[in-house]
Write an enzyme that holds these catalytic residues in place. Structure first.
Site, PDB file in Angstrom:
ATOM      1  N   HIS A  78     -28.006  -6.735 -15.131  1.00  0.00           N
ATOM      2  CA  HIS A  78     -26.576  -6.867 -15.413  1.00  0.00           C
ATOM      3  C   HIS A  78     -25.846  -5.548 -15.186  1.00  0.00           C
ATOM      4  O   HIS A  78     -24.742  -5.528 -14.625  1.00  0.00           O
ATOM      5  CB  HIS A  78     -26.349  -7.339 -16.853  1.00  0.00           C
ATOM      6  CG  HIS A  78     -26.976  -8.654 -17.157  1.00  0.00           C
ATOM      7  ND1 HIS A  78     -27.058  -9.176 -18.439  1.00  0.00           N
ATOM      8  CD2 HIS A  78     -27.561  -9.581 -16.343  1.00  0.00           C
ATOM      9  CE1 HIS A  78     -27.669 -10.346 -18.399  1.00  0.00           C
ATOM     10  NE2 HIS A  78     -27.988 -10.608 -17.140  1.00  0.00           N
ATOM     11  N   HIS A 235     -24.127 -17.169 -13.380  1.00  0.00           N
ATOM     12  CA  HIS A 235     -24.987 -16.105 -13.895  1.00  0.00           C
ATOM     13  C   HIS A 235     -26.154 -15.839 -12.953  1.00  0.00           C
ATOM     14  O   HIS A 235     -26.586 -14.684 -12.810  1.00  0.00           O
ATOM     15  CB  HIS A 235     -25.516 -16.443 -15.288  1.00  0.00           C
ATOM     16  CG  HIS A 235     -26.275 -15.297 -15.888  1.00  0.00           C
ATOM     17  ND1 HIS A 235     -25.649 -14.228 -16.490  1.00  0.00           N
ATOM     18  CD2 HIS A 235     -27.603 -15.018 -15.938  1.00  0.00           C
ATOM     19  CE1 HIS A 235     -26.547 -13.348 -16.887  1.00  0.00           C
ATOM     20  NE2 HIS A 235     -27.748 -13.809 -16.562  1.00  0.00           N
ATOM     21  N   ASP A 239     -27.130 -12.202 -11.517  1.00  0.00           N
ATOM     22  CA  ASP A 239     -28.482 -11.625 -11.532  1.00  0.00           C
ATOM     23  C   ASP A 239     -28.932 -11.225 -10.128  1.00  0.00           C
ATOM     24  O   ASP A 239     -29.543 -10.166  -9.929  1.00  0.00           O
ATOM     25  CB  ASP A 239     -29.483 -12.632 -12.108  1.00  0.00           C
ATOM     26  CG  ASP A 239     -29.517 -12.631 -13.627  1.00  0.00           C
ATOM     27  OD1 ASP A 239     -28.933 -11.725 -14.251  1.00  0.00           O
ATOM     28  OD2 ASP A 239     -30.149 -13.542 -14.200  1.00  0.00           O
ATOM     29  N   HIS A 262     -35.833 -13.657 -10.701  1.00  0.00           N
ATOM     30  CA  HIS A 262     -36.077 -12.228 -10.505  1.00  0.00           C
ATOM     31  C   HIS A 262     -37.288 -11.955  -9.612  1.00  0.00           C
ATOM     32  O   HIS A 262     -37.254 -11.054  -8.769  1.00  0.00           O
ATOM     33  CB  HIS A 262     -36.270 -11.542 -11.858  1.00  0.00           C
ATOM     34  CG  HIS A 262     -35.061 -11.606 -12.730  1.00  0.00           C
ATOM     35  ND1 HIS A 262     -33.855 -11.048 -12.373  1.00  0.00           N
ATOM     36  CD2 HIS A 262     -34.862 -12.167 -13.960  1.00  0.00           C
ATOM     37  CE1 HIS A 262     -32.969 -11.259 -13.334  1.00  0.00           C
ATOM     38  NE2 HIS A 262     -33.550 -11.937 -14.290  1.00  0.00           N
TER      39      HIS A 262
END
Length: 307
Positions: A78, A235, A239, A262
């Site tokens: 973030h 979101h 990310d 991720h």
């Protein structure tokens, strides 16, 4: 901007760590051109400096973690997205704990603080990685592809077997104002059953409805509801921007992601950087009669069509 930028003033943030549940403070300081974003674990003896680069990623479980010489900093995505979106190429990040504070679960508090601190241009040109040929990486039904484009664009297709989320798709052409208004406020989210399981294993100890969107079998648990009807996919794009910023350059290309997280984000950037035949690294040098802060339309670069 053709030149790299850094902060004009220091700015500090304090809050709890999502996983440790402990109070953490980080301070952003100006840095010289070419420094990049460097985290400094000032609570260790001796302090350890960790460059925010793809090669220093040590874990992608639940968040992105960078590490070096036995020290690590997690949940950096973030903050990295906020720094990138505000045009900050170089900064020192002094932090007194193992993870970036989660704040409200979004990047908005970081964007606001960085904007208030201001930015200034430096004397070194900014680098742009301009995609020339497609690059794709897959992991089962997860996939990320980047295509040549005049812009930095991200399209994200997410699927969750839950009636609140189901399938959400969104595309964005990167723009600082659009990111600040339409993506930075999007919060991280989690399913209550999974969060309880993580807590039982000593993780997510700082998670609450103050810093995440909670989901149970019946729907959204947060009394205030969602900030956007498609907050979840927004979101995921946030990310992704933070994870891709670890490349250390500004990407010019259209990233199409499907079900990625991720781990795949990290694999994708690692693969992309290794495929130098598929991109060109470019710097912009302003005309001699222009100042260091002369405006230039980036990443909307018409001149790329001639490259």
């Amino acid at each position: 901007m053709a030149f790299q930028q850094t902060l004009k003033n220091k700015v500090a943030f304090s809050g709890i760590g999502l996983h440790s549940g402990k109070e953490i403070t980080l301070t952003l300081r100006p840095a010289d051109a070419g420094n990049g974003i460097v985290f400094h674990r000032i609570d260790t003896t001796p302090p350890v400096s960790i460059e925010a680069r793809t090669e220093n990623v040590v874990s992608t479980r639940l968040s992105t973690t960078i590490g070096k010489n036995g020290a690590a900093v997690s949940t950096i995505e973030h903050l990295m997205a906020a720094l990138f979106s505000c045009g900050i190429d170089n900064a020192h990040v002094d932090i007194n704990g193992p993870e970036v504070p989660i704040m409200d679960g979004s990047a908005a508090p970081f964007v606001e603080g960085i904007r208030n601190a201001g930015s200034k241009s430096l004397s070194k040109s900014r680098k742009y990685l301009v995609v020339k040929k497609p690059v794709t990486i897959r992991d089962g039904d997860k996939r990320i592809t980047v295509l040549p484009s005049r812009y930095y664009r991200i399209s994200f297709d997410m699927h969750f077997n839950h009636p609140v989320i189901n399938r959400q798709f969104r595309t964005m052409k990167f723009d600082r104002e659009s990111f600040a208004d339409d993506f930075s406020p999007a919060r991280t989210f989690g399913f209550l059953a999974e969060i309880e399981a993580l807590m039982a294993h000593g993780l997510a100890l700082g998670a609450s409805l103050e810093n995440a969107v909670g989901i149970d079998d019946n729907g959204i648990v947060n009394p205030e509801g969602l900030r956007f009807t498609d907050e979840f996919v927004r979101h995921k794009i946030l990310d992704s921007i933070g994870d891709f910023a670890l490349a250390g350059v500004h990407l010019v290309g259209h990233v199409k992601a499907c079900k990625s997280g991720h781990e795949l984000n990290h694999k994708f950037i690692t693969e992309l950087l290794s495929r130098s035949d598929c991109w060109s690294l470019m710097e912009l040098t302003p005309p001699e009669n222009k100042t260091a802060s002369f405006p230039i339309s980036l990443p909307e670069m018409a001149w790329l069509e001639a490259c």
